[in-house]
Write an enzyme that holds these catalytic residues in place. Structure first.
Site, PDB file in Angstrom:
ATOM      1  N   SER A 289      -7.563  -4.987  -5.488  1.00 32.84           N
ATOM      2  CA  SER A 289      -6.108  -4.531  -5.654  1.00 32.84           C
ATOM      3  C   SER A 289      -5.117  -5.699  -5.108  1.00 32.84           C
ATOM      4  CB  SER A 289      -5.809  -3.357  -4.500  1.00 32.84           C
ATOM      5  OG  SER A 289      -5.931  -3.833  -3.365  1.00 32.84           O
TER       6      SER A 289
ATOM      7  N   LYS B  77      -1.718  -5.472   1.471  1.00 33.10           N
ATOM      8  CA  LYS B  77      -0.947  -5.543   0.348  1.00 33.10           C
ATOM      9  C   LYS B  77       0.211  -6.543   0.685  1.00 33.10           C
ATOM     10  CE  LYS B  77      -3.080  -1.665  -1.131  1.00 33.10           C
ATOM     11  NZ  LYS B  77      -3.879  -1.771  -2.124  1.00 33.10           N
TER      12      LYS B  77
END
Length: 236
Positions: free
Chosen positions: A31, A92
């Site tokens: 990701s 993230k």
């Protein structure tokens, strides 16, 4: 006795270092490609945003949930506990701060009504151990000047056109750099806004990178699998 004392001191120092300073994390998914690849290992600064019950599990937090709390900067790559399942660690990039209005418009990140600058780069070729992938790549420059690479396979995906997200007080908005393959704050029911007290720390250093392989126990193969060009590099 001297040897035992030395070992005990070494163990104590290691525990203190891991508890208060830096903690190692491995990257489990794609990701955050191209910034982080599966097989990357990073040191996370546990004091970057202050301490909380997740960065210091044995400590009872104050009322606001943080001690010496500091706000992340846009562009920080942060590890946090998933609000819906605090047993899970996510990593993230922080793109939205409290009060910000965040939106995706035609694949372009927009913050407080202003499109974030996005410039195309040469496609990135990644060898994941099973096949080589060629991926569409851009440099994205956030309002505070932080420039970082992202992967954007298309501009009309399910999360490439969204409504406006208004980041609540005491929260941040986080997205993966691999925009088409990231479960992040854009998915309100699965991730959503990240409470500041859920932040574990900031990823500062990629200290090792190994091409993934099922037979991890074959230690003698490790030298040929190390990505030396990605080892001992700052996370940006």
């Amino acid at each position: 006795m001297d040897i035992l004392g030395t070992v005990l001191w070494a163990v104590l120092l290691a525990l203190v270092f891991r508890s208060f300073v830096y903690q190692p994390f491995s990257i489990p998914s794609g990701s955050m490609v191209p910034t982080l690849l599966v097989g990357d290992y990073v040191f996370v600064s546990k004091f970057a945003y202050g301490f909380n019950r997740y960065s210091l599990p044995f400590w009872a937090p104050p009322v606001d949930g943080r001690l010496f709390g500091r706000l992340p900067a846009r562009g920080d790559v942060a590890v946090f506990r998933l609000p819906a399942d605090p047993d899970q660690d996510y990593i993230k990039r922080i793109v939205g701060l409290p009060g910000d209005q965040v939106q995706m418009v035609g694949g372009v990140l927009t913050i407080n009504g202003e499109p974030v600058k996005r410039e195309p780069m040469a496609d990135l070729v990644i060898d994941d151990g099973a096949e080589k992938l060629s991926l569409r790549r851009f440099v994205e420059t956030l309002p505070n000047g932080v420039a970082h690479e992202i992967m954007q396979e298309r501009d009309d995906g399910p999360l490439d056109d969204t409504s406006i997200y208004v980041v609540p007080d005491g929260h941040v908005f986080a997205m993966g750099d691999n925009r088409e393959h990231s479960q992040d704050s854009r998915m309100l029911t699965k991730v959503g806004y990240i409470p500041l007290e859920n932040l574990v720390g900031r990823a500062d250093l990629r200290f090792l990178s190994i091409v993934p392989h099922e037979a991890w126990w074959k230690i003698w193969q490790w030298p040929s699998r190390i990505r030396y060009d990605r080892t001992m590099r700052s996370v940006r």
